[in-house]
Design an enzyme around this catalytic site. Sequence first.
Site, PDB file in Angstrom:
ATOM      1  N   GLY A 131      62.111 -19.387  27.261  1.00  0.00           N
ATOM      2  CA  GLY A 131      61.854 -20.636  26.544  1.00  0.00           C
ATOM      3  C   GLY A 131      60.684 -21.400  27.138  1.00  0.00           C
ATOM      4  CB  ALA A 132      57.281 -21.843  26.296  1.00  0.00           C
ATOM      5  N   GLY A 133      59.781 -24.600  26.332  1.00  0.00           N
ATOM      6  CA  GLY A 133      59.901 -26.033  26.027  1.00  0.00           C
ATOM      7  C   GLY A 133      59.567 -26.819  27.287  1.00  0.00           C
TER       8      GLY A 133
ATOM      9  CB  ALA B 102      63.531 -26.971  30.815  1.00  0.00           C
TER      10      ALA B 102
ATOM     11  CG  ASN C  65      58.413 -19.908  23.607  1.00  0.00           C
ATOM     12  OD1 ASN C  65      59.501 -20.454  23.771  1.00  0.00           O
ATOM     13  ND2 ASN C  65      57.497 -20.402  22.802  1.00  0.00           N
ATOM     14  CE  LYS C  66      62.693 -20.417  18.236  1.00  0.00           C
ATOM     15  NZ  LYS C  66      64.009 -20.596  17.637  1.00  0.00           N
TER      16      LYS C  66
ATOM     17  CD  GLU D  52      61.878 -41.718  19.298  1.00  0.00           C
ATOM     18  OE1 GLU D  52      61.887 -40.483  19.362  1.00  0.00           O
ATOM     19  OE2 GLU D  52      61.169 -42.438  20.031  1.00  0.00           O
TER      20      GLU D  52
END
Length: 391
Positions: free
Chosen positions: A8-10, A12, A33-34, A164
């Site tokens: 995952g490249a979010g 975190a 990462n997808k 938001e």
Amino acid sequence: MTTIMVLGAGYAGLRVVKKLAHAKTDAHIVLVNKNEYHYESTQLHQVAAGTKEPADVVFDLRKSLPDSVELIVDKVVGIDQDNRRVSLEHHDPLSYDYLVNALGFESETFGIKGAEEYGWPLVDVDTALAARKKLEQTLARYQTSHDPLDLSIVVCGAGFTSIEYLGELVYRLPQLSKRLGFPMDQVKVDCIEASPKILPMFSKDLVDWAVDYLRKRGVNFHTSTPITEVRQDAVVSNDQEFKAHTIIWTTGVRGSHVIADSGYNQKRNRVVVRDDLSVEQHPEEFLVGDVSAVPDPQSGRLYPTTAQISMAQADTAAANVLARMRGQEPQRFTFRSLGTVCSLGPHDGVAEIDRMGTLKLKGKVVSVLKWIVNERSVLELADVRTMLESN
Ligand SMILES: Cc1cc2nc3c(=O)[nH]c(=O)nc-3n(C[C@H](O)[C@H](O)[C@H](O)COP(=O)(O)OP(=O)(O)OC[C@H]3O[C@@H](n4cnc5c(N)ncnc54)[C@H](O)[C@@H]3O)c2cc1C
């Protein structure tokens, strides 16, 4: 060679990779990462309302990753903890020595009938864009249909993301009215919330200010109104019906389904980790961000899932992977909040800053603060050039 795999490249995952690369370890660092890009999920409500374009909130991973990091673009479908292997949709399984799982969040429907089918979630760029398209097409249709439900919008939930989104929506609607030719005075916006509270993380005076701000711009709030069903053209709460052709589903999140699919001991796809963020019986594996559940030692409750906490966890996890490789003791995760900033459209907001007591802010000054928070995030996860390009 030792392989450290980050999923995952979010906020975190990307932060872990950056920290590991910066430490100049000899290990082979692999990021899976997808997508080929990172997206700023804290700005998805703006893409969904149309106040920002996808290009404003994404950046290319290949351009911003250090050369020492191997990027594999694919979807993780399973994790075999005992054999230290990750299964991917299109590549052969990958083996690791250390794993940092940062697969992030998905929309939570709480098993409510019809929520998945008829609610439009905001969880990634594709869903935010789909929600925007749905909103704009439905509003545009009014010119020929004259159906009042085409001008009715229901936002489910009154937490951070919902508020938001509502802030951007009420800013954007007058622009859309001019462009698409629908009468602004016939637009109806309802916000439905199960709990008696709106924006539970803020103090009462700021919540009152935010609610008043949105009410003045046409939002009707319905608290203590649990959603029991979502239909194609209505949100139902017991015997009440809120009819609309656009239903935005922002009631909350759970972790990635890969967690449950891989047999972890989890609740809502979140795993309670040890105080060094590793997984019970797997000291080589760390969970960070929205897939982890970390008890706050002061309150005993779990920390909320936020980008701010995800990045703080990433620092601890990266340090602990390196400590384990060197045979050193890992450190405990500690977190000190910087505060919370909630935007109300591009030019307003409310904020509580946790430094030297709590500083409460509202109005235009908050939009400047939000801009700084967003830019700092891009700067830390990518680089100066990417930050400048996103402006
Ligand atoms: C509209 C909105 C506004 C928000 N505003 C704020 C805010 O102001 N402040 C704040 O602190 N928090 C905010 N949050 C919460 C914050 O966005 C999350 O807590 C944060 O994104 C969690 O970071 P993460 O790295 O765990 O996960 P994510 O950001 O979800 O990253 C996960 C990554 O993993 C990838 N991935 C997922 N599944 C797979 C798979 N199977 N295979 C490969 N890759 C995969 C995804 O593409 C993504 O890149 C907001 C959230 C939303 C939706």
